[in-house]
Design a protein around this motif. Structure first.
Motif, mmCIF file in Angstrom:
data_model
loop_
_atom_site.group_PDB
_atom_site.id
_atom_site.type_symbol
_atom_site.label_atom_id
_atom_site.label_comp_id
_atom_site.label_asym_id
_atom_site.label_seq_id
_atom_site.Cartn_x
_atom_site.Cartn_y
_atom_site.Cartn_z
ATOM 1 N N ARG A 75 32.639 -24.144 -7.633
ATOM 2 C CA ARG A 75 31.801 -23.490 -8.635
ATOM 3 C C ARG A 75 30.379 -24.033 -8.576
ATOM 4 N N ALA A 76 30.245 -25.332 -8.361
ATOM 5 C CA ALA A 76 28.926 -25.959 -8.278
ATOM 6 C C ALA A 76 28.143 -25.416 -7.074
ATOM 7 N N ASP A 77 28.830 -25.206 -5.954
ATOM 8 C CA ASP A 77 28.172 -24.658 -4.765
ATOM 9 C C ASP A 77 27.636 -23.257 -5.038
ATOM 10 N N VAL A 78 28.459 -22.442 -5.695
ATOM 11 C CA VAL A 78 28.053 -21.070 -5.996
ATOM 12 C C VAL A 78 26.864 -21.066 -6.951
ATOM 13 N N LYS A 79 26.901 -21.940 -7.965
ATOM 14 C CA LYS A 79 25.787 -22.012 -8.921
ATOM 15 C C LYS A 79 24.500 -22.463 -8.226
ATOM 16 N N ALA A 80 24.620 -23.393 -7.297
ATOM 17 C CA ALA A 80 23.439 -23.868 -6.562
ATOM 18 C C ALA A 80 22.869 -22.757 -5.686
ATOM 19 N N GLU A 81 23.744 -21.985 -5.038
ATOM 20 C CA GLU A 81 23.280 -20.858 -4.222
ATOM 21 C C GLU A 81 22.597 -19.797 -5.077
ATOM 22 N N LEU A 82 23.150 -19.539 -6.258
ATOM 23 C CA LEU A 82 22.547 -18.569 -7.162
ATOM 24 C C LEU A 82 21.167 -19.026 -7.600
ATOM 25 N N ASN A 88 14.033 -17.967 -4.784
ATOM 26 C CA ASN A 88 13.441 -17.332 -3.607
ATOM 27 C C ASN A 88 13.260 -15.830 -3.774
ATOM 28 N N GLY A 89 13.871 -15.248 -4.816
ATOM 29 C CA GLY A 89 13.778 -13.810 -5.013
ATOM 30 C C GLY A 89 14.696 -13.032 -4.094
ATOM 31 N N ASP A 90 15.796 -13.647 -3.675
ATOM 32 C CA ASP A 90 16.720 -13.000 -2.751
ATOM 33 C C ASP A 90 17.763 -12.130 -3.442
ATOM 34 N N LEU A 91 17.701 -11.991 -4.757
ATOM 35 C CA LEU A 91 18.633 -11.128 -5.472
ATOM 36 C C LEU A 91 18.156 -9.687 -5.401
ATOM 37 N N ILE A 92 19.076 -8.750 -5.519
ATOM 38 C CA ILE A 92 18.758 -7.324 -5.446
ATOM 39 C C ILE A 92 18.005 -6.905 -6.709
ATOM 40 N N ALA A 93 16.831 -6.303 -6.523
ATOM 41 C CA ALA A 93 16.024 -5.841 -7.649
ATOM 42 C C ALA A 93 16.307 -4.377 -7.947
ATOM 43 N N ASP A 94 16.539 -3.604 -6.921
ATOM 44 C CA ASP A 94 16.762 -2.170 -7.087
ATOM 45 C C ASP A 94 18.060 -1.798 -6.376
ATOM 46 N N GLY A 95 19.090 -1.518 -7.163
ATOM 47 C CA GLY A 95 20.390 -1.197 -6.588
ATOM 48 C C GLY A 95 20.390 0.086 -5.790
ATOM 49 N N GLU A 96 19.462 0.978 -6.079
ATOM 50 C CA GLU A 96 19.407 2.262 -5.381
ATOM 51 C C GLU A 96 18.930 2.092 -3.938
ATOM 52 N N THR A 97 17.899 1.291 -3.758
ATOM 53 C CA THR A 97 17.330 1.108 -2.420
ATOM 54 C C THR A 97 17.807 -0.165 -1.741
ATOM 55 N N GLY A 98 18.318 -1.109 -2.531
ATOM 56 C CA GLY A 98 18.746 -2.379 -1.955
ATOM 57 C C GLY A 98 17.603 -3.358 -1.782
ATOM 58 N N ALA A 99 16.443 -3.049 -2.343
ATOM 59 C CA ALA A 99 15.280 -3.933 -2.218
ATOM 60 C C ALA A 99 15.497 -5.205 -3.032
ATOM 61 N N ARG A 100 15.033 -6.316 -2.501
ATOM 62 C CA ARG A 100 15.154 -7.606 -3.177
ATOM 63 C C ARG A 100 13.892 -7.871 -3.997
ATOM 64 N N PHE A 101 13.991 -8.814 -4.947
ATOM 65 C CA PHE A 101 12.850 -9.144 -5.798
ATOM 66 C C PHE A 101 11.659 -9.628 -4.971
ATOM 67 N N ASN A 102 11.903 -10.421 -3.920
ATOM 68 C CA ASN A 102 10.791 -10.933 -3.115
ATOM 69 C C ASN A 102 10.137 -9.839 -2.269
ATOM 70 N N GLU A 103 10.806 -8.695 -2.127
ATOM 71 C CA GLU A 103 10.198 -7.553 -1.445
ATOM 72 C C GLU A 103 9.415 -6.685 -2.420
ATOM 73 N N VAL A 104 9.943 -6.570 -3.650
ATOM 74 C CA VAL A 104 9.275 -5.756 -4.657
ATOM 75 C C VAL A 104 8.063 -6.488 -5.230
ATOM 76 N N PHE A 105 8.194 -7.793 -5.461
ATOM 77 C CA PHE A 105 7.111 -8.607 -6.021
ATOM 78 C C PHE A 105 6.806 -9.775 -5.080
ATOM 79 N N PRO A 106 6.207 -9.523 -3.919
ATOM 80 C CA PRO A 106 6.028 -10.592 -2.927
ATOM 81 C C PRO A 106 5.114 -11.721 -3.401
#
Length: 189
Positions: A75-82, A88-106
């Motif tokens: 669980r600690a490993d998963v929390k650290a990765e999250l 880093n903004g590697d989470l999905i910002a737009d589920g429709e296009t699959g764009a990540r936060f660091n792509e939408v707001f560089p």
């Protein structure tokens, strides 16, 4: 007369095979064991659902059956990765296009981005004419991007306007035979 003999032969072979299976103690199961196996197969969906395709119930409706879970991280490993992905903004910002936060707001994530290894730029060596020819082919085939948000190509958006990709033709039987004859000649056979 001949059919009577074949019927008798089939009946005798069935009788002998049945006794041979019954004599094998490893193959013998009690009624309770068979019922327990049936209940387990029903519970995990391993019974055949479709006789034509051979698909099992857990393949046809996987959401109805428990999936085998593999725990590879704590669980600690998963929390650290999250936390790292959020920073880093590697989470999905737009589920429709699959764009990540660091792509939408560089600009917002530029400071947190880990430095990528330096890539050595190598000249491709294509002439202007080659590039133009590739562009013309991409335009003719519909391989250019039509929608920058989704990444859909023109041939995906308007499939009727572009030629369908040719499929690979298999070799004919005569071609294969000719190749085998040629191979035997070359090997001295």
């Amino acid at each position: 007369m001949k059919t009577r003999l074949s019927v008798v032969a089939i009946a005798l072979s069935t009788l002998v095979a049945g006794h041979a299976l019954a004599a094998d103690p490893a193959a013998a199961k009690t009624r309770e064991q068979v019922r327990a196996e049936l209940v387990e197969a029903q519970r995990n969906g391993s019974l055949i659902a479709d006789g034509e395709t051979g698909l099992r119930f857990n393949q046809v409706s996987p959401h109805l059956y428990a999936q085998a879970t593999v725990v590879a991280k704590t669980r600690a490993d998963v929390k650290a990765e999250l936390a790292q992905a959020q920073a880093n903004g590697d989470l999905i910002a737009d589920g429709e296009t699959g764009a990540r936060f660091n792509e939408v707001f560089p600009a917002q994530y530029a400071a947190n981005r880990t430095a990528a290894p330096a890539v050595e730029v190598v000249a491709q060596g294509k002439t202007r004419a080659q590039v133009r020819a590739e562009l013309a082919e991409a335009q003719a085939n519909g391989d250019l991007i039509a929608d920058g948000e989704t990444g859909a190509r023109f041939k995906d958006v308007n499939p009727g306007r572009y030629p369908v990709q040719a499929t690979v033709q298999a070799k004919s039987r005569d071609d294969v035979r000719a190749q085998q004859v040629e191979a035997r000649r070359n090997n001295g056979g």
